[in-house]
Design an enzyme around this catalytic site. Structure first.
Site, PDB file in Angstrom:
ATOM      1  N   HIS C  50     112.439  54.581  18.317  1.00  0.00           N
ATOM      2  CA  HIS C  50     111.808  53.448  17.576  1.00  0.00           C
ATOM      3  C   HIS C  50     112.642  52.972  16.371  1.00  0.00           C
ATOM      4  CE1 HIS C  50     108.198  53.584  20.060  1.00  0.00           C
ATOM      5  NE2 HIS C  50     108.254  54.942  19.922  1.00  0.00           N
ATOM      6  N   ARG C 311     101.260  64.620  24.977  1.00  0.00           N
ATOM      7  CA  ARG C 311     101.773  64.499  23.725  1.00  0.00           C
ATOM      8  C   ARG C 311     100.667  65.347  22.529  1.00  0.00           C
ATOM      9  NH1 ARG C 311     100.470  59.116  25.811  1.00  0.00           N
ATOM     10  NH2 ARG C 311      99.838  57.782  24.217  1.00  0.00           N
TER      11      ARG C 311
END
Lengths: 117, 426, 487
Positions: C50, C311
């Protein structure tokens, strides 16, 4: 005795009803052709099947494929499989070589369907 | 300029399965000297080698052979004729100039320049991922053909309690194979209201062993973290959507998928031939030539067949056509007539007809297609524009069996040049 | 004396920490409960590096994301891991969303992200012609990239291993107990004593943390499901396409993979079972609904597979990276959800430096360079292929048709320092079985090679360790068991 038999001769797959008295055919219903009726008769009285299988051969990576030379009675299929499984084999084997003679007393030989060098 | 690293061959055939073998034999018989088949496996014969069951060759040899026996007939003929085959060789690249790059353990990287190329790569199975079946992703899920290879070529059982999804012929055959070899096959679920397999296989592979065929059913859940522990099967509605509260759970360690075959056209795409969205194979003319000059396609890479006999027949035609092409015997096509799917017809092959120039002799053609559903007592028609040139009656047509209608040389000669349509009339 | 360090967890974070620490003189052991490294979140995420505008300024997420992002390209180059700076866009379809774009832009600037700008409809459509034409504008992030999360993890593990870090797989840590000046780590393989522990245990990290710290944390398992589409042609999108964020994360996105596939996902669902990576009808439907806003002509005809990853979300919302409160010698990186992959290089460096400083570790004079990662056969020129074949004829044997993977590459994957021992391990290291046939063609051959390399019988080969055997018994044994059943 009444049996229902699905015809295997064409995609229509007629559902035929066969009435038997012992080995004698009393009546066939639902067949739409002669081939179908003949098949139903055979299936009702004495159904037979080809058996094909493979056997692992000692020290060979690829198993040997085998078949019955002609159809055997349907109710002997698993006996036949057992006999094939117990066959003692040694390479080289040629296609068509007899692997089990007169398998389970059916009068039919089991033969190899490939070469195994 | 000739490249020292390139080898010239008259006809290079990709794949030594039934299609490649028949094409190679025909090309050699038609007089070509230098025919080479490249095969990725270590043996000739393709999928026939693992199809140890009988039922092959009834049309072609008028007897019932097992897969390996059928293959051996062609292998013997290739040896007699001297058709060269190089096994363990994977074609990795091909271009529109008919330059083919292959690799093998014995020869390393080889580059061939071919006079003509015949695509005969066969097909592959649709995997689980493509179906997006919800659930876990444990060991124990195989396509039926992979399971067949494991049992018949490696001598190992993929599992012991089996559910089969899809009633394609390979799935049915494997239901019997696994049962005979000691596994328990709990059910065969088919999402459609009819089976895509042959009746003979439904009877002899399922009914003989009391294995239920669940039509209009599909797998809606897969359980098991490491090895498969079970699947859930539900009934589906007319839109093929699962119906709530019809779920049944099956405890099993193996799920075999027989949910369709896809022509293996990676190389065809690379070379740039036009593909059909319906057949997922090349678009060909009546000589089986693709949209690229001198590149032919036949067998399951062209369209998925049901019977190997027809693969051999079609592929022999491709082999002869490739020979004609190289020997300059090919009639010059003056006009290319498009062939279209009419009502009820899916994936008619060939998709083009070449009307011969001048007074050259045309040869007949046989259109092959699948009906879009089951039909009884219908007519199959060939139209030239709006005018019917051929009509034959059919008692039964089913998607599981390829249908056909022939058109004679004379019929072709008289075509107007408008689109030809093949249709089913009820 | 060299201190003994135990790292718990062989995901991308644990392996990044291991690699950084391997520059120092210490006795380091990494414990992983699965059969291989990268078996948790690191094998099933979006594979994004990102840009760093999503996290609020001042958070650990923002800091490690931006730092990690800057380290990424060089790290991937050094380790031979695929990395491509493809750029990302956040789409806005209305005024309200446009406002959010401006907030994200400001947030990104505050975080120190370079190369951010807001672009209009024409430019969005010029970049990505398949985008919904009703798009108003997009936040464009030039520095966003894609990588392969598991390939990075394997490479980090290899590099750590050649520099002396031990990898003990199939080892689940039950508990950590702080003793006087050391820790006692109890596992399914017995107990061990360690001077330093580093908790990188993903979804299991919260439980371990709470055993040694009074400042309790709460880790939630958040499941994300995905579609993976084929790379038959070039992917439909070359940029990573976000929609404006939601409360549950960055939302469902569309991104090319570094291998030219296309990923659609992830959904976000908090679950109780941290091993539940099943896919569901509802989540897949949600993905289709949301992504079709970005991509109205969406086609799932080329779906290769669907998958899910878990996650580890900490309810406080931020990463917790550093020394464990009230447990001297214990360190941790927990709650590492997105942007965890982007942050991994920075987190690894931070923890290693912190420990080196606290324990006065000696930096080794020289670190062994990472093992060379040969170019994949599929990417070689004909000349390079010829050369590779002359070095090793196993390059001539193509095992996987779809991805063109050779026997040489499969064997190399098994022989790597932290090598593959399973079919999935081979698949993720080589891509054999990742293509459109999903292993239909190559899996029997891959199993054979595994059995040869590992010296085991074919039916001992597993898909992913434990009881995930690929095959049952030999046909004659299966048949014997049946005896009596069909009398």
């Amino acid at each position: 005795m009444k049996q229902t038999i699905t015809c295997i001769n064409c995609p229509i797959g007629c559902r035929m009803t066969v009435e038997t008295n012992g080995d004698e055919i009393v009546n066939i219903d639902g067949a739409s052709c002669k081939r179908g009726a003949d098949y139903a008769k055979q299936e009702a009285v004495s159904p037979r099947r080809m058996v094909t299988a493979v056997v692992n051969v000692p020290s060979c990576q690829t198993p040997l494929s085998v078949k019955t030379e002609s159809p055997i009675p349907k109710d002997r299929i698993f006996d036949c499989m057992r006999a094939i499984g117990n066959a003692e084999l040694k390479t080289p084997i040629r296609m068509g070589e007899v692997v089990c003679e007169n398998v389970c007393g059916t009068g039919v030989n089991v033969v190899s369907t490939r070469d195994l060098p | 300029m000739a490249n020292m690293n390139e080898m010239y061959v008259d006809v290079l055939i990709i794949g030594a399965g039934p299609a490649g073998m028949a094409a190679g034999i025909a090309a050699r018989e038609a007089g070509l000297e230098n025919v080479l088949i490249l095969e990725r496996e270590n043996e000739i014969g393709g999928i026939l080698k693992q199809c140890i069951h009988n039922g092959f060759g009834l049309h072609r040899f008028k007897e019932e052979l097992t897969g390996p026996e059928y293959a051996q007939r062609d292998i013997d003929r290739m040896e007699e004729l001297g058709v060269a085959v190089q096994c363990d060789t994977m074609v990795i690249e091909i271009d529109s100039g008919k330059r083919v790059t292959a690799v093998s353990r014995t020869h390393g990287v080889q580059v061939f320049r071919a006079g003509a190329v015949i695509l005969a790569m066969g097909c592959r199975e649709r995997p689980r991922g493509a179906l997006a079946i919800p659930g876990t992703r444990p060991a124990g899920i195989f396509s039926a053909g992979t399971a067949q290879k494991l049992v018949n070529m490696h001598g190992f059982m993929p599992g012991r309690r089996v559910v089969i999804l899809g009633s394609g012929d390979i799935g049915l055959i494997m239901a019997r194979r696994m049962t005979l070899q000691g596994a328990e096959v709990l059910a065969c679920a088919e999402i459609m209201p009819y089976s895509s397999g042959l009746n003979r296989n439904i009877v002899q592979c399922l009914q003989d062993y009391d294995i239920p065929l669940l039509l209009s059913h599909t797998v809606v859940d897969i359980r098991g973290r490491e090895r498969l522990e079970g699947v859930t099967i539900a009934r589906v509605d007319e839109k093929l959507q699962p119906i709530p509260k019809t779920e049944t759970e099956y405890a099993c360690d193996t799920l075999l998928l027989s949910v369709g075959l896809i022509p293996e056209n990676e190389l065809s795409k690379q070379i740039g031939v036009e593909l059909s969205a319906v057949t997922q194979g090349a678009v060909v003319d009546d000589t089986l030539q693709t949209s690229i000059d001198g590149v032919f396609a036949c067998g399951n890479v062209l369209h998925v067949h049901d019977l190997v006999d027809f693969v051999s027949e079609e592929s022999a035609k491709a082999g002869r056509a490739a020979a004609d092409y190289l020997l300059g015997k090919r009639r010059a096509p003056s006009e290319s007539i498009p062939v279209a799917d009419g009502s009820g017809v899916r994936g008619v092959v060939p998709q083009r007809l070449c009307k011969p120039a001048n007074n050259a002799q045309a040869s007949g053609v046989r259109f092959m297609f699948r009906p879009d559903r089951v039909y009884q007592n219908v007519k199959v028609e060939v139209l030239d524009g709006k005018h019917t040139v051929k009509s034959v009656k059919r008692r039964i047509l089913a998607p599981g069996e390829m249908a056909e209608i022939p058109l004679s040389a004379g019929d072709i000669q008289s075509l107007s040049g408008n689109t030809v349509t093949v249709q089913i009339m009820e | 004396m060299k201190p003994k360090i135990v790292i718990i967890g062989g995901g991308v974070i644990g392996c990044a920490v291991a690699r950084e620490l391997s520059a120092f003189s210490a006795d380091i052991l990494l414990l992983e409960r699965a059969v291989d490294v990268a078996e948790g979140a690191s094998k099933a995420n979006s594979g994004l590096v990102h840009a760093g505008f999503h996290a609020a300024p001042g958070t650990q997420k923002a800091m490690f994301n931006v730092q990690g992002g800057r380290m990424f390209e060089a790290l991937c180059k050094q380790l031979g891991v695929p990395y491509r700076r493809n750029g990302a866009m956040v789409l806005a379809f209305n005024k309200q969303q446009l406002d959010i774009l401006h907030e994200l832009l400001e947030q990104g600037k505050a975080n120190g992200v370079d190369g951010l700008e807001i672009i209009g409809r024409e430019q969005v459509l010029a970049f990505e012609e398949h985008t919904n034409p009703t798009v108003e504008a997009a936040l464009f992030a030039k520095s966003a990239a894609v990588t392969s999360p598991y390939e990075l993890t394997y490479a980090l593990a290899d590099h750590a291993n050649v520099n002396g870090v031990g990898f003990q797989l199939n080892t689940e840590v039950y508990s950590i107990e702080q003793c006087e000046k050391c820790f006692r780590v109890d596992t399914n393989k017995g107990s061990m004593i360690s001077d330093i522990v580093i908790n990188c245990a993903g979804t299991g990290a919260g439980r371990l943390h709470n055993q040694i710290s009074d400042r309790k944390v709460n880790i939630v398992s958040r499941k994300g499901e995905y579609y993976l589409l084929d790379h038959d042609n070039r992917p439909m999108f070359s940029h990573t396409m976000f929609q404006t964020p939601t409360g549950m994360g960055k939302g469902v996105l569309i991104t090319p993979t570094v291998h030219d596939g296309l990923i659609l996902g992830p959904t976000a669902l908090d679950i109780d079972d941290d091993a539940d990576v099943s896919t569901t009808v509802d989540a897949l439907k949600t993905i289709r609904e949301i992504t079709s806003i970005t991509w109205p002509q969406e086609s799932l005809k080329t779906v290769v597979t669907t998958f899910a990853g878990i996650r580890a979300h900490e309810t406080g919302g931020d990463f917790i990276v550093g020394a464990v409160d009230g447990a001297e010698g214990a360190y941790e990186a927990i709650g590492i959800e997105s942007p965890g992959l982007s942050s991994a290089p920075a987190i690894g460096l931070y923890i290693a430096d912190r420990i080196a400083e606290d324990f006065h570790l000696h930096r080794k004079p020289k670190r062994i360079p990472p093992p060379a990662r040969p170019k994949s056969f599929a990417d070689m020129t004909v000349k390079e292929k010829r050369h590779a074949y002359r070095q090793d004829p196993a390059y001539g044997s193509v095992v996987c048709r779809c991805e063109q993977i050779t026997e040489a590459e499969v064997r190399a994957a098994i022989r790597r320092p932290v090598g593959a021992t399973t079919v999935d391990g081979v698949k993720r290291r080589t891509r054999a079985g990742m293509g459109r046939c999903q292993g239909g063609f190559c899996s029997p051959r891959v199993m054979e090679i595994l059995s040869e390399e590992l010296g085991i019988v074919l039916n001992q080969v597993t898909k992913s360790g434990g009881s995930s055997r690929m095959l049952s018994n030999r046909i004659e044994d299966a048949f014997l068991e049946m005896d009596g059943k069909h009398e």
